[in-house]
Write a protein that holds these residues in place. Structure first.
Motif, PDB file in Angstrom:
ATOM      1  N   ALA A  51      53.981  45.888  35.718  1.00 17.70           N
ATOM      2  CA  ALA A  51      54.838  45.541  37.282  1.00 17.70           C
ATOM      3  C   ALA A  51      56.035  44.657  36.452  1.00 17.70           C
ATOM      4  N   ALA A  52      56.406  44.339  35.420  1.00 19.54           N
ATOM      5  CA  ALA A  52      57.660  43.921  34.977  1.00 19.54           C
ATOM      6  C   ALA A  52      57.967  45.488  34.327  1.00 19.54           C
ATOM      7  N   LYS A  53      57.135  46.090  33.429  1.00 24.06           N
ATOM      8  CA  LYS A  53      57.448  47.141  33.044  1.00 24.06           C
ATOM      9  C   LYS A  53      58.332  48.642  34.289  1.00 24.06           C
ATOM     10  N   VAL A  54      57.738  48.075  35.267  1.00 29.80           N
ATOM     11  CA  VAL A  54      58.338  49.043  36.408  1.00 29.80           C
ATOM     12  C   VAL A  54      59.124  48.652  36.744  1.00 29.80           C
ATOM     13  N   ARG A  55      59.248  47.662  37.370  1.00 28.26           N
ATOM     14  CA  ARG A  55      60.411  46.471  37.920  1.00 28.26           C
ATOM     15  C   ARG A  55      61.779  46.894  37.025  1.00 28.26           C
ATOM     16  N   ALA A  56      61.801  46.229  35.342  1.00 28.85           N
ATOM     17  CA  ALA A  56      62.716  47.320  34.333  1.00 28.85           C
ATOM     18  C   ALA A  56      62.843  48.035  34.627  1.00 28.85           C
ATOM     19  N   ASP A  87      58.085  51.435  49.098  1.00 32.00           N
ATOM     20  CA  ASP A  87      59.502  50.397  48.655  1.00 32.00           C
ATOM     21  C   ASP A  87      58.713  49.759  47.600  1.00 32.00           C
ATOM     22  N   LEU A  88      59.054  49.887  46.945  1.00 31.06           N
ATOM     23  CA  LEU A  88      59.331  49.648  45.254  1.00 31.06           C
ATOM     24  C   LEU A  88      58.472  47.333  45.413  1.00 31.06           C
ATOM     25  N   GLU A  89      59.293  46.590  46.474  1.00 34.82           N
ATOM     26  CA  GLU A  89      59.188  45.116  46.120  1.00 34.82           C
ATOM     27  C   GLU A  89      57.482  45.085  46.803  1.00 34.82           C
ATOM     28  N   GLN A  90      56.986  45.899  47.432  1.00 34.73           N
ATOM     29  CA  GLN A  90      55.675  45.969  48.103  1.00 34.73           C
ATOM     30  C   GLN A  90      54.768  46.070  46.516  1.00 34.73           C
ATOM     31  N   LEU A  91      54.546  47.127  45.975  1.00 39.35           N
ATOM     32  CA  LEU A  91      54.411  48.065  45.595  1.00 39.35           C
ATOM     33  C   LEU A  91      53.893  46.704  44.340  1.00 39.35           C
ATOM     34  N   LEU A  92      54.655  46.092  44.113  1.00 38.93           N
ATOM     35  CA  LEU A  92      55.290  44.917  42.912  1.00 38.93           C
ATOM     36  C   LEU A  92      54.256  44.028  43.549  1.00 38.93           C
ATOM     37  N   ALA A  93      54.365  43.506  44.310  1.00 40.39           N
ATOM     38  CA  ALA A  93      53.299  42.373  45.389  1.00 40.39           C
ATOM     39  C   ALA A  93      52.092  42.969  45.011  1.00 40.39           C
ATOM     40  N   THR A  94      51.650  44.100  45.547  1.00 42.71           N
ATOM     41  CA  THR A  94      50.514  44.541  45.084  1.00 42.71           C
ATOM     42  C   THR A  94      50.073  44.829  44.601  1.00 42.71           C
ATOM     43  N   MET A  95      50.116  45.134  42.814  1.00 39.65           N
ATOM     44  CA  MET A  95      50.218  45.438  42.075  1.00 39.65           C
ATOM     45  C   MET A  95      49.800  43.337  41.410  1.00 39.65           C
ATOM     46  N   THR A  96      50.368  42.420  41.524  1.00 42.56           N
ATOM     47  CA  THR A  96      50.792  41.374  41.361  1.00 42.56           C
ATOM     48  C   THR A  96      49.488  40.388  42.211  1.00 42.56           C
ATOM     49  N   SER A  97      49.039  40.727  43.571  1.00 45.23           N
ATOM     50  CA  SER A  97      48.531  39.724  43.719  1.00 45.23           C
ATOM     51  C   SER A  97      47.477  39.724  43.257  1.00 45.23           C
ATOM     52  N   ASP A  98      46.796  38.043  44.019  1.00 42.78           N
ATOM     53  CA  ASP A  98      45.019  37.849  44.172  1.00 42.78           C
ATOM     54  C   ASP A  98      44.256  38.198  45.323  1.00 42.78           C
ATOM     55  N   SER A  99      44.784  39.173  46.161  1.00 48.21           N
ATOM     56  CA  SER A  99      43.916  39.451  47.136  1.00 48.21           C
ATOM     57  C   SER A  99      42.895  40.549  47.010  1.00 48.21           C
ATOM     58  N   GLU A 100      41.622  40.248  47.115  1.00 51.85           N
ATOM     59  CA  GLU A 100      40.956  40.957  47.576  1.00 51.85           C
ATOM     60  C   GLU A 100      41.024  42.978  47.267  1.00 51.85           C
ATOM     61  N   LEU A 101      42.040  42.979  48.350  1.00 55.13           N
ATOM     62  CA  LEU A 101      42.561  44.465  48.353  1.00 55.13           C
ATOM     63  C   LEU A 101      43.276  44.709  46.826  1.00 55.13           C
ATOM     64  N   SER A 102      44.447  43.670  46.747  1.00 53.72           N
ATOM     65  CA  SER A 102      45.356  44.254  45.191  1.00 53.72           C
ATOM     66  C   SER A 102      43.540  44.189  44.496  1.00 53.72           C
ATOM     67  N   CYS A 103      43.024  43.336  44.418  1.00 51.53           N
ATOM     68  CA  CYS A 103      41.859  43.556  42.514  1.00 51.53           C
ATOM     69  C   CYS A 103      40.919  44.624  42.974  1.00 51.53           C
ATOM     70  N   ALA A 104      40.472  45.175  44.247  1.00 47.13           N
ATOM     71  CA  ALA A 104      39.928  46.407  43.725  1.00 47.13           C
ATOM     72  C   ALA A 104      40.568  47.267  44.045  1.00 47.13           C
TER      73      ALA A 104
END
Length: 109
Positions: free
Chosen positions: A18-23, A59-76
């Motif tokens: 996510a840090a790479k994509v943000r940069a 939205d880029l911020e939503q993508l990055l948040a999903t990539m870095t979330s510990d939610s069940e959906l993000s883990c899947a």
């Protein structure tokens, strides 16, 4: 949610990704190409790839948040991630090793 060892490694990897994509958001073109390749090799995971594509095109911020979330959906979703090729095998191994060492440090002996 308590993450398994593998989920913790995947989360750490995706935090780095996510840090790479943000940069450099232009990396999303590479990710989309990988996503199309994955879909051709593993059509059964289409719903995951559809969700990734929605996030990448949104939205880029939503993508990055999903990539870095510990939610069940993000883990899947991370189990079918099109982002892993943004780091080489050496970097991936370094991240995984650091997470394993941290887990071992926190574990009672």
């Amino acid at each position: 949610m308590a993450l398994s060892r593998g989920e913790q490694k995947s989360l750490a990897l995706h935090q780095s990704l996510a840090a790479k994509v943000r940069a450099d958001p232009s990396l999303l073109r590479v990710v989309k190409d990988r996503l199309h390749w994955l879909r051709s090799k593993n059509p059964a995971s289409g719903p995951y790839y559809d969700r990734w594509l929605q996030l990448i095109d949104g939205d880029l911020e939503q993508l990055l948040a999903t990539m870095t979330s510990d939610s069940e959906l993000s883990c899947a979703l991370r189990q079918e991630s099109p982002f892993v090729d943004l780091v080489d095998q050496k970097e991936r191994a370094r991240i995984y090793r650091a997470v394993a060492e941290e887990i071992d440090r926190r574990s009672p002996t």
